[in-house]
Write a protein that holds these residues in place. Structure first.
Motif, short mmCIF file in Angstrom:
data_model
loop_
_atom_site.label_atom_id
_atom_site.label_comp_id
_atom_site.label_asym_id
_atom_site.label_seq_id
_atom_site.Cartn_x
_atom_site.Cartn_y
_atom_site.Cartn_z
N LYS A 106 -1.39 9.59 -3.56
CA LYS A 106 -0.55 9.74 -2.37
C LYS A 106 -1.17 10.73 -1.38
O LYS A 106 -1.15 10.50 -0.17
CB LYS A 106 0.87 10.20 -2.76
CG LYS A 106 1.66 9.13 -3.49
CD LYS A 106 3.13 9.46 -3.60
CE LYS A 106 3.41 10.76 -4.30
NZ LYS A 106 4.84 10.97 -4.57
N GLN A 156 -3.28 6.50 5.79
CA GLN A 156 -2.99 5.15 5.31
C GLN A 156 -1.67 5.16 4.57
O GLN A 156 -1.27 6.17 4.01
CB GLN A 156 -4.05 4.69 4.29
CG GLN A 156 -5.35 4.26 4.84
CD GLN A 156 -6.26 3.78 3.72
OE1 GLN A 156 -6.54 4.52 2.79
NE2 GLN A 156 -6.75 2.56 3.82
N ARG A 157 -1.04 4.01 4.57
CA ARG A 157 0.13 3.87 3.71
C ARG A 157 -0.37 3.78 2.27
O ARG A 157 -1.49 3.31 2.02
CB ARG A 157 0.92 2.61 4.05
CG ARG A 157 1.62 2.72 5.40
CD ARG A 157 2.44 1.50 5.71
NE ARG A 157 1.65 0.30 5.45
CZ ARG A 157 2.16 -0.90 5.17
NH1 ARG A 157 3.44 -1.09 5.14
NH2 ARG A 157 1.37 -1.92 4.94
N THR A 175 0.48 1.84 -0.13
CA THR A 175 0.20 0.46 -0.56
C THR A 175 -1.13 -0.04 -0.01
O THR A 175 -1.82 -0.80 -0.68
CB THR A 175 1.33 -0.51 -0.15
OG1 THR A 175 1.56 -0.39 1.25
CG2 THR A 175 2.62 -0.21 -0.89
N GLU A 176 -1.49 0.39 1.20
CA GLU A 176 -2.78 -0.02 1.77
C GLU A 176 -3.93 0.53 0.94
O GLU A 176 -4.88 -0.19 0.63
CB GLU A 176 -2.92 0.49 3.21
CG GLU A 176 -2.01 -0.20 4.20
CD GLU A 176 -2.03 0.46 5.57
OE1 GLU A 176 -2.53 1.59 5.72
OE2 GLU A 176 -1.53 -0.17 6.51
#
Length: 80
Positions: free
Chosen positions: A36, A44-45, A47-48
């Motif tokens: 994270k 970035q997210r 999930t990305e």
């Protein structure tokens, strides 16, 4: 005398989306927090970043690929 496993962080299962499919990864909290943190550094997210790691893995399961990615990231950061 305490054994090395007495202080081990439990592995937790988490659900993630990989290419639109829900799957689960088992990671210790420290590795999850690291992934994270790296995603935030890269803007970035989560999930990305996980999808990028998943696409680049070489036969390793996703949990192992995430751990290795985090380890390599911090090793490279330390060298700077």
């Amino acid at each position: 005398m305490a054994s090395p496993n007495d202080s081990a962080t439990p592995v937790r299962k988490r659900s993630v989306m990989i290419d639109g499919h829900k799957t689960s990864v088992s990671l210790e909290d420290e590795f999850w927090d690291s992934i994270k943190e790296i995603a935030a550094e890269r803007e970035q997210r989560l999930t990305e970043l996980i999808n990028v790691i998943a696409e680049g893995r070489d036969r390793a399961n996703l949990s192992s690929a995430l751990r290795i990615f985090a380890l390599n990231h911090y090793k490279q950061t330390r060298r700077r």
